[in-house]
Every structure is written in C-alpha cells, then in structure tokens.
Design a protein around this motif. Structure first.
Motif, short mmCIF file in Angstrom:
data_model
loop_
_atom_site.label_atom_id
_atom_site.label_comp_id
_atom_site.label_asym_id
_atom_site.label_seq_id
_atom_site.Cartn_x
_atom_site.Cartn_y
_atom_site.Cartn_z
N LEU A 1 0.96 -1.01 0.26
CA LEU A 1 -0.23 0.08 0.02
C LEU A 1 0.91 1.48 0.47
O LEU A 1 2.41 1.34 0.81
CB LEU A 1 -0.90 0.07 0.95
CG LEU A 1 -1.63 -1.35 1.60
CD1 LEU A 1 -2.99 -1.33 2.82
CD2 LEU A 1 -3.51 -0.71 0.03
N SER A 2 0.52 2.31 -0.59
CA SER A 2 1.43 3.33 -0.78
C SER A 2 1.11 4.02 0.97
O SER A 2 0.05 4.15 1.78
CB SER A 2 0.51 4.37 -1.39
OG SER A 2 -0.63 4.81 -1.08
N LEU A 3 2.09 5.11 1.14
CA LEU A 3 2.42 5.67 2.25
C LEU A 3 0.58 6.55 2.45
O LEU A 3 -0.03 6.36 4.34
CB LEU A 3 3.67 6.42 2.38
CG LEU A 3 3.14 7.46 3.47
CD1 LEU A 3 4.12 6.38 4.65
CD2 LEU A 3 3.86 8.57 3.38
N LYS A 4 0.63 6.95 1.75
CA LYS A 4 -0.95 7.36 1.60
C LYS A 4 -2.16 6.51 2.07
O LYS A 4 -3.15 6.41 3.51
CB LYS A 4 -1.57 8.16 0.82
CG LYS A 4 -3.05 8.98 1.01
CD LYS A 4 -3.62 9.47 -0.60
CE LYS A 4 -4.94 10.00 -0.44
NZ LYS A 4 -5.39 10.45 -1.73
N ASN A 5 -2.25 5.41 1.78
CA ASN A 5 -3.20 4.53 2.35
C ASN A 5 -2.62 3.47 3.70
O ASN A 5 -4.17 3.16 3.95
CB ASN A 5 -3.44 3.86 1.27
CG ASN A 5 -4.55 4.27 0.26
OD1 ASN A 5 -5.01 5.16 0.23
ND2 ASN A 5 -4.42 3.53 -0.94
N GLU B 1 -0.70 -3.06 -4.30
CA GLU B 1 0.04 -2.87 -5.04
C GLU B 1 -1.09 -1.81 -5.44
O GLU B 1 -2.01 -2.24 -5.52
CB GLU B 1 0.70 -3.09 -6.13
CG GLU B 1 1.30 -1.73 -7.05
CD GLU B 1 1.91 -2.48 -8.10
OE1 GLU B 1 0.79 -3.29 -9.25
OE2 GLU B 1 3.12 -2.42 -8.18
N ASP B 2 -1.23 -0.76 -4.27
CA ASP B 2 -1.52 0.59 -4.95
C ASP B 2 -1.90 1.07 -6.40
O ASP B 2 -0.27 1.45 -6.67
CB ASP B 2 -0.92 1.99 -3.62
CG ASP B 2 -2.07 2.51 -4.00
OD1 ASP B 2 -3.14 2.65 -3.27
OD2 ASP B 2 -1.71 3.73 -4.23
N MET B 3 -2.79 0.85 -6.48
CA MET B 3 -2.79 2.11 -7.83
C MET B 3 -3.94 2.20 -7.82
O MET B 3 -5.45 1.58 -7.89
CB MET B 3 -3.28 0.54 -9.12
CG MET B 3 -1.28 -0.39 -9.08
SD MET B 3 -1.93 -1.93 -10.24
CE MET B 3 -1.96 -0.97 -11.97
N GLY B 4 -4.06 3.94 -8.21
CA GLY B 4 -5.22 4.76 -8.19
C GLY B 4 -5.98 4.26 -7.34
O GLY B 4 -7.18 4.35 -6.82
N GLY B 5 -5.51 3.82 -6.05
CA GLY B 5 -6.68 3.80 -4.66
C GLY B 5 -7.03 3.11 -4.58
O GLY B 5 -7.95 1.84 -3.44
N SER C 1 -4.89 2.94 9.05
CA SER C 1 -4.53 2.71 9.92
C SER C 1 -5.39 3.32 11.10
O SER C 1 -5.44 3.64 11.81
CB SER C 1 -2.55 2.56 10.78
OG SER C 1 -2.92 4.57 10.03
N PHE C 2 -5.57 4.77 10.72
CA PHE C 2 -6.56 5.45 11.64
C PHE C 2 -7.49 4.94 11.92
O PHE C 2 -8.63 5.25 12.81
CB PHE C 2 -6.54 6.86 9.84
CG PHE C 2 -7.79 7.83 11.43
CD1 PHE C 2 -7.09 8.70 12.36
CD2 PHE C 2 -8.98 8.35 10.74
CE1 PHE C 2 -8.10 9.25 12.78
CE2 PHE C 2 -9.78 8.49 11.39
CZ PHE C 2 -9.57 9.68 12.37
#
Length: 305
Positions: A182-186, A284-288, A191-192
């Motif tokens: 996952l991307s850092l954003k996701n 793998e994060d792809m476009g959210g 986690s939140f």
C-alpha cells in the motif's frame, strides 16, 4: 480478534489437532519464540543506542558546545533509523504471529531495507508527534496558570488526544507496511480507520504498553544497572510482539481478507500451507484501488514473507 479472541493455527501443528486460540495460543507462541524475541530485541536495541549514548553524554560531559554537537548528531542518527528499525522488528514478529519460519537477523534487515523510505517518513512523523505532545503538555498549562484562563487547556487536550490516536495507529501501520504494498497515504488512512474501529484491541495493547513502560521506569529509578541489561534483551520486542499478536488479526479481517475474498481466493496466511506461498504477493496501490502485484523475478518486487 484481540489478545483474548480467536486466531488461527499455523504450520508445524498437526492437521486435525484442536486449534489453539486467544491467550492459550499467545503463550504457546511466546514460549516457542522467547529466545528469538530476545534476539529481535537485541537487534532493535542497536538502533536505540544513540539515545542511551546521548543520555550518558548529557550526564557526564562538561564541554557544552561539544555536547550539543554530539547530541544533534546522535539524534539525527536515531531519527533516520528508528522507523526502519521498527519495520524490521515488525517483519520478524509478524512472521512469528502467523507461525511462519523466520531467520531473525536476515528478516530484520530485509524489513529494514525494503521498507526504508516509507518507514523513515512514519518514524519522523512519530517523533514530531512526540515533541508536539511534550511541548503541549508543558506550554499550555503554563499559560493557563499565568493568565488564569483554563481555555488554554483545550488545545493541550486536543493535541494529546491526537497524539494518542497516532500512537494507536502505529499498532497497524507497521504491520501493514511489512505485509502489503500500500502507498504511504493508504497506510495512514487504513491505520487511522483501524485505530478508531478496533477500540477493544487498542485498549488491550495500550494497557500492556503502558504497564511495561511503567515497570521499566520503576526498574530504572531503583536499579539502573538492571534496567540497562533488561532494556537490551527483552521488553521492546516483547511489547511489540503482544501488539502484533493483538492487531494483526484486525488487519487480516478488514484489509487482507476482503482483498482475497474479492478475487475468490483464501488468504494464504490463514492456510495450513503458509510456508508454501513465498511467491505470492498482497497489494500494490494503483489509483487508490489495491490489486495483486504481478509475479516478478526474485530480485524484484514484494512477496508475502
């Protein structure tokens, strides 16, 4: 899904043996892995040494200019390495939790290396939150007393509450970091969400973290030499093992299992053949939208590990 709830047996357990769960499974894993947990703690302690060197330097050095320069260098070394070291420790302890074999040193440094960039950002964010909480605790009460205005306590409460949420987010962000792509954003978003949703597990984990912190503080006050020995060989990895055991089933339930359900497969972490899935990957994060990562050569890509 927490420390006192169901969990799955893994490899090495007879196929039709009664499945251990909850506290019984925890102690079974703990006693089987106790020496390896000690090894993980020793590796993690290496990356905490700048703090201890700084403490002794502050206590004994009299050249304040040299002391300040040394403290800055030690802090920068610690700040850069603490996040990746957490990732390395989490990688090994996650393997323990899903009952998969681990070569402790190899997997620790593999987790450190593979997750360096994201874990560096997470570690720096954690340090920033700690400093913000500490400053808030010291500054706002001072102004409240000085100005005789209790409204100054409101921003302190808000800051400390946010710090507590970020603290609990760490229960999930590091295990997800080493288990997914996952991307850092996701990672932060998920986690939140889990820090809010899994309140029971978070309370249990936080109680253990605070209890061990208090115990070590008491040992430090009354027997500093014993503290120096214990901190190197035991408490940090043990506490994080408890956290991973408690939080990883939540990640499986809300993040990993739904992904495999969506593609009509069973999460390989839950199968009895976990050791045979080395070539699988998770996300793998792809476009959210998380999708399976295509298999790559062994020198590239991420795998379940």
């Amino acid at each position: 899904m927490g420390l006192f709830n169901n969990y799955q047996n893994g490899p090495g357990i007879p196929k039709y043996a009664p499945k251990k769960k909850g506290i019984e499974l925890f102690f079974d894993l703990f006693f089987r892995k106790i020496w390896k947990i000690t090894g993980v703690n020793l590796l993690f302690f290496i990356f905490c040494l700048p703090l201890y060197i700084g403490y002794f330097a502050f206590s004994f050095m009299t050249n304040y200019e040299l002391l300040l320069a040394l403290l800055i260098v030690l802090f920068l070394i610690f700040a850069v390495n603490i996040g990746p070291a957490m990732a390395g420790m989490t990688k090994v302890l996650r393997l323990f939790v899903i009952e998969k074999h681990s070569f402790v040193a190899r997997d620790f440094f593999r987790g450190y290396r593979e997750n360096f960039k994201k874990s560096l950002a997470i570690g720096l964010l954690d340090i920033l939150v700690v400093f913000s909480a500490y400053a808030s605790y010291n500054v706002y009460p001072y102004y409240a007393i000085k100005n005789e205005n209790n409204l100054f306590y409101i921003p302190m409460i808000i800051t400390l509450s946010l710090a507590l949420i970020v603290f609990m987010m760490n229960y999930y962000i590091f295990p997800m970091l080493v288990a997914t792509d996952l991307s850092l954003k996701n990672l932060i978003k998920n986690s939140f969400a889990l820090a809010v949703v899994a309140i029971k597990q978070n309370i249990i984990s936080t109680v253990f973290v605070l209890a061990f912190a208090l115990l070590m503080f008491i040992v430090f006050l009354y027997t500093p030499p014993l503290f120096l020995i214990l901190i190197a060989v035991f408490p940090m990895a043990l506490v994080w093992f408890i956290v991973c055991f408690n939080s990883y089933p939540v990640i499986q339930k809300y993040v990993i299992n739904p992904y495999y359900d969506s593609i009509g497969k069973v999460n390989p972490e839950l199968s009895s053949d976990v050791d045979t899935v080395e070539e699988e990957t998770l996300f793998e994060d792809m476009g959210g939208k998380e999708k399976p990562v295509e298999k790559r050569k062994k020198t590239k890509g991420r795998r379940i590990s």
